[in-house]
Design a protein around this motif. Sequence first.
Motif, PDB file in Angstrom:
ATOM      1  N   THR A 195       0.843  -1.200   0.000  1.00 38.03           N
ATOM      2  CA  THR A 195       0.000   0.000   0.000  1.00 38.03           C
ATOM      3  C   THR A 195       0.876   1.248   0.000  1.00 38.03           C
ATOM      4  O   THR A 195       0.596   2.220  -0.705  1.00 38.03           O
ATOM      5  CB  THR A 195      -0.922   0.005   1.236  1.00 38.03           C
ATOM      6  N   ILE A 196       1.942   1.219   0.764  1.00 31.99           N
ATOM      7  CA  ILE A 196       2.856   2.368   0.840  1.00 31.99           C
ATOM      8  C   ILE A 196       3.549   2.562  -0.507  1.00 31.99           C
ATOM      9  O   ILE A 196       3.650   3.681  -1.005  1.00 31.99           O
ATOM     10  CB  ILE A 196       3.877   2.186   1.971  1.00 31.99           C
ATOM     11  N   TYR A 197       4.025   1.474  -1.089  1.00 32.00           N
ATOM     12  CA  TYR A 197       4.685   1.570  -2.398  1.00 32.00           C
ATOM     13  C   TYR A 197       3.730   2.116  -3.471  1.00 32.00           C
ATOM     14  O   TYR A 197       4.157   2.858  -4.349  1.00 32.00           O
ATOM     15  CB  TYR A 197       5.239   0.219  -2.841  1.00 32.00           C
ATOM     16  N   ARG A 198       2.447   1.746  -3.402  1.00 31.11           N
ATOM     17  CA  ARG A 198       1.478   2.272  -4.371  1.00 31.11           C
ATOM     18  C   ARG A 198       1.143   3.727  -4.077  1.00 31.11           C
ATOM     19  O   ARG A 198       0.836   4.489  -4.992  1.00 31.11           O
ATOM     20  CB  ARG A 198       0.198   1.432  -4.353  1.00 31.11           C
ATOM     21  N   GLU A 199       1.189   4.120  -2.824  1.00 30.33           N
ATOM     22  CA  GLU A 199       0.825   5.479  -2.429  1.00 30.33           C
ATOM     23  C   GLU A 199       1.908   6.504  -2.760  1.00 30.33           C
ATOM     24  O   GLU A 199       1.605   7.628  -3.153  1.00 30.33           O
ATOM     25  CB  GLU A 199       0.534   5.516  -0.921  1.00 30.33           C
ATOM     26  N   LEU A 200       3.155   6.149  -2.596  1.00 31.54           N
ATOM     27  CA  LEU A 200       4.244   7.120  -2.750  1.00 31.54           C
ATOM     28  C   LEU A 200       4.232   7.867  -4.086  1.00 31.54           C
ATOM     29  O   LEU A 200       4.360   9.097  -4.085  1.00 31.54           O
ATOM     30  CB  LEU A 200       5.594   6.442  -2.495  1.00 31.54           C
ATOM     31  N   PRO A 201       4.048   7.209  -5.228  1.00 33.51           N
ATOM     32  CA  PRO A 201       4.028   7.970  -6.489  1.00 33.51           C
ATOM     33  C   PRO A 201       2.901   8.997  -6.567  1.00 33.51           C
ATOM     34  O   PRO A 201       3.023   9.991  -7.281  1.00 33.51           O
ATOM     35  CB  PRO A 201       3.856   6.894  -7.558  1.00 33.51           C
ATOM     36  N   ASN A 202       1.808   8.800  -5.834  1.00 30.24           N
ATOM     37  CA  ASN A 202       0.700   9.761  -5.855  1.00 30.24           C
ATOM     38  C   ASN A 202       1.068  11.087  -5.224  1.00 30.24           C
ATOM     39  O   ASN A 202       0.419  12.096  -5.489  1.00 30.24           O
ATOM     40  CB  ASN A 202      -0.520   9.189  -5.126  1.00 30.24           C
ATOM     41  N   GLY A 203       2.081  11.097  -4.365  1.00 26.27           N
ATOM     42  CA  GLY A 203       2.424  12.321  -3.660  1.00 26.27           C
ATOM     43  C   GLY A 203       3.773  12.910  -4.023  1.00 26.27           C
ATOM     44  O   GLY A 203       4.229  13.862  -3.387  1.00 26.27           O
ATOM     45  N   TYR A 204       4.444  12.363  -5.024  1.00 25.93           N
ATOM     46  CA  TYR A 204       5.739  12.920  -5.400  1.00 25.93           C
ATOM     47  C   TYR A 204       5.560  14.309  -5.998  1.00 25.93           C
ATOM     48  O   TYR A 204       4.685  14.544  -6.825  1.00 25.93           O
ATOM     49  CB  TYR A 204       6.474  12.011  -6.377  1.00 25.93           C
ATOM     50  N   THR A 205       6.420  15.221  -5.585  1.00 27.52           N
ATOM     51  CA  THR A 205       6.310  16.623  -5.994  1.00 27.52           C
ATOM     52  C   THR A 205       7.155  16.965  -7.211  1.00 27.52           C
ATOM     53  O   THR A 205       6.982  18.024  -7.788  1.00 27.52           O
ATOM     54  CB  THR A 205       6.745  17.549  -4.842  1.00 27.52           C
ATOM     55  N   GLY A 206       8.086  16.110  -7.560  1.00 22.28           N
ATOM     56  CA  GLY A 206       9.003  16.403  -8.659  1.00 22.28           C
ATOM     57  C   GLY A 206      10.349  16.883  -8.144  1.00 22.28           C
ATOM     58  O   GLY A 206      11.311  16.955  -8.885  1.00 22.28           O
ATOM     59  N   ALA A 207      10.415  17.208  -6.857  1.00 20.99           N
ATOM     60  CA  ALA A 207      11.662  17.642  -6.237  1.00 20.99           C
ATOM     61  C   ALA A 207      12.399  16.432  -5.662  1.00 20.99           C
ATOM     62  O   ALA A 207      11.805  15.384  -5.429  1.00 20.99           O
ATOM     63  CB  ALA A 207      11.370  18.639  -5.118  1.00 20.99           C
ATOM     64  N   VAL A 208      13.687  16.596  -5.463  1.00 21.91           N
ATOM     65  CA  VAL A 208      14.491  15.562  -4.813  1.00 21.91           C
ATOM     66  C   VAL A 208      15.232  16.190  -3.637  1.00 21.91           C
ATOM     67  O   VAL A 208      15.570  17.373  -3.668  1.00 21.91           O
ATOM     68  CB  VAL A 208      15.499  14.895  -5.776  1.00 21.91           C
ATOM     69  N   ASP A 209      15.489  15.371  -2.607  1.00 21.28           N
ATOM     70  CA  ASP A 209      16.223  15.882  -1.451  1.00 21.28           C
ATOM     71  C   ASP A 209      17.721  15.786  -1.700  1.00 21.28           C
ATOM     72  O   ASP A 209      18.164  15.403  -2.792  1.00 21.28           O
ATOM     73  CB  ASP A 209      15.797  15.161  -0.167  1.00 21.28           C
ATOM     74  N   GLU A 210      18.527  16.110  -0.694  1.00 19.84           N
ATOM     75  CA  GLU A 210      19.979  16.122  -0.871  1.00 19.84           C
ATOM     76  C   GLU A 210      20.567  14.732  -1.095  1.00 19.84           C
ATOM     77  O   GLU A 210      21.709  14.602  -1.533  1.00 19.84           O
ATOM     78  CB  GLU A 210      20.667  16.795   0.335  1.00 19.84           C
ATOM     79  N   TYR A 211      19.794  13.671  -0.818  1.00 20.86           N
ATOM     80  CA  TYR A 211      20.259  12.300  -1.026  1.00 20.86           C
ATOM     81  C   TYR A 211      19.727  11.696  -2.331  1.00 20.86           C
ATOM     82  O   TYR A 211      19.936  10.514  -2.594  1.00 20.86           O
ATOM     83  CB  TYR A 211      19.835  11.415   0.152  1.00 20.86           C
ATOM     84  N   GLY A 212      19.008  12.478  -3.117  1.00 22.44           N
ATOM     85  CA  GLY A 212      18.481  12.014  -4.388  1.00 22.44           C
ATOM     86  C   GLY A 212      17.151  11.296  -4.285  1.00 22.44           C
ATOM     87  O   GLY A 212      16.689  10.718  -5.260  1.00 22.44           O
ATOM     88  N   ARG A 213      16.547  11.311  -3.103  1.00 21.08           N
ATOM     89  CA  ARG A 213      15.233  10.687  -2.925  1.00 21.08           C
ATOM     90  C   ARG A 213      14.147  11.662  -3.330  1.00 21.08           C
ATOM     91  O   ARG A 213      14.250  12.855  -3.064  1.00 21.08           O
ATOM     92  CB  ARG A 213      15.017  10.302  -1.456  1.00 21.08           C
ATOM     93  N   ARG A 214      13.105  11.152  -3.975  1.00 17.85           N
ATOM     94  CA  ARG A 214      11.985  12.003  -4.365  1.00 17.85           C
ATOM     95  C   ARG A 214      11.217  12.455  -3.126  1.00 17.85           C
ATOM     96  O   ARG A 214      11.047  11.686  -2.187  1.00 17.85           O
ATOM     97  CB  ARG A 214      11.072  11.269  -5.336  1.00 17.85           C
ATOM     98  N   VAL A 215      10.768  13.691  -3.147  1.00 14.07           N
ATOM     99  CA  VAL A 215      10.055  14.277  -2.015  1.00 14.07           C
ATOM    100  C   VAL A 215       8.567  13.969  -2.138  1.00 14.07           C
ATOM    101  O   VAL A 215       7.965  14.155  -3.191  1.00 14.07           O
ATOM    102  CB  VAL A 215      10.294  15.806  -1.965  1.00 14.07           C
ATOM    103  N   TYR A 216       7.974  13.497  -1.038  1.00 11.14           N
ATOM    104  CA  TYR A 216       6.555  13.150  -0.971  1.00 11.14           C
ATOM    105  C   TYR A 216       5.822  14.261  -0.232  1.00 11.14           C
ATOM    106  O   TYR A 216       6.283  14.758   0.785  1.00 11.14           O
ATOM    107  CB  TYR A 216       6.381  11.827  -0.223  1.00 11.14           C
ATOM    108  N   SER A 217       4.662  14.648  -0.755  1.00 11.91           N
ATOM    109  CA  SER A 217       3.818  15.651  -0.109  1.00 11.91           C
ATOM    110  C   SER A 217       2.439  15.055   0.143  1.00 11.91           C
ATOM    111  O   SER A 217       1.789  14.560  -0.775  1.00 11.91           O
ATOM    112  CB  SER A 217       3.679  16.885  -1.007  1.00 11.91           C
TER     113      SER A 217
END
Length: 83
Positions: A39-61
């Motif tokens: 469920t978490i893996y399916r949810e994460l793409p729904n909230g990605y903002t297009g930004a990445v943090d300093e470690y290269g991970r996509r930011v979730y909102s």
Amino acid sequence: MGRKLRYLGPTERAEIEKLHNGGAPAAKIAERIGYHTATIYRELPNGYTGAVDEYGRRVYSAEVAQRTFERNIKRRGERAPVN
């Protein structure tokens, strides 16, 4: 009979945002909020903002994810009556 559907709410999405953006893995997030890891893996793409943090991970909102959820529910239309 089938299972009753349980949707993620704004409070769960806020918790996902806090944990994901803090670097927690999906398994830890799932354990913390009481949903399956898939469920978490399916949810994460729904909230990605297009930004990445300093470690290269996509930011979730949580706000972006909630808007996506509401738009998808609205687009789905009326449900057929269950007999």
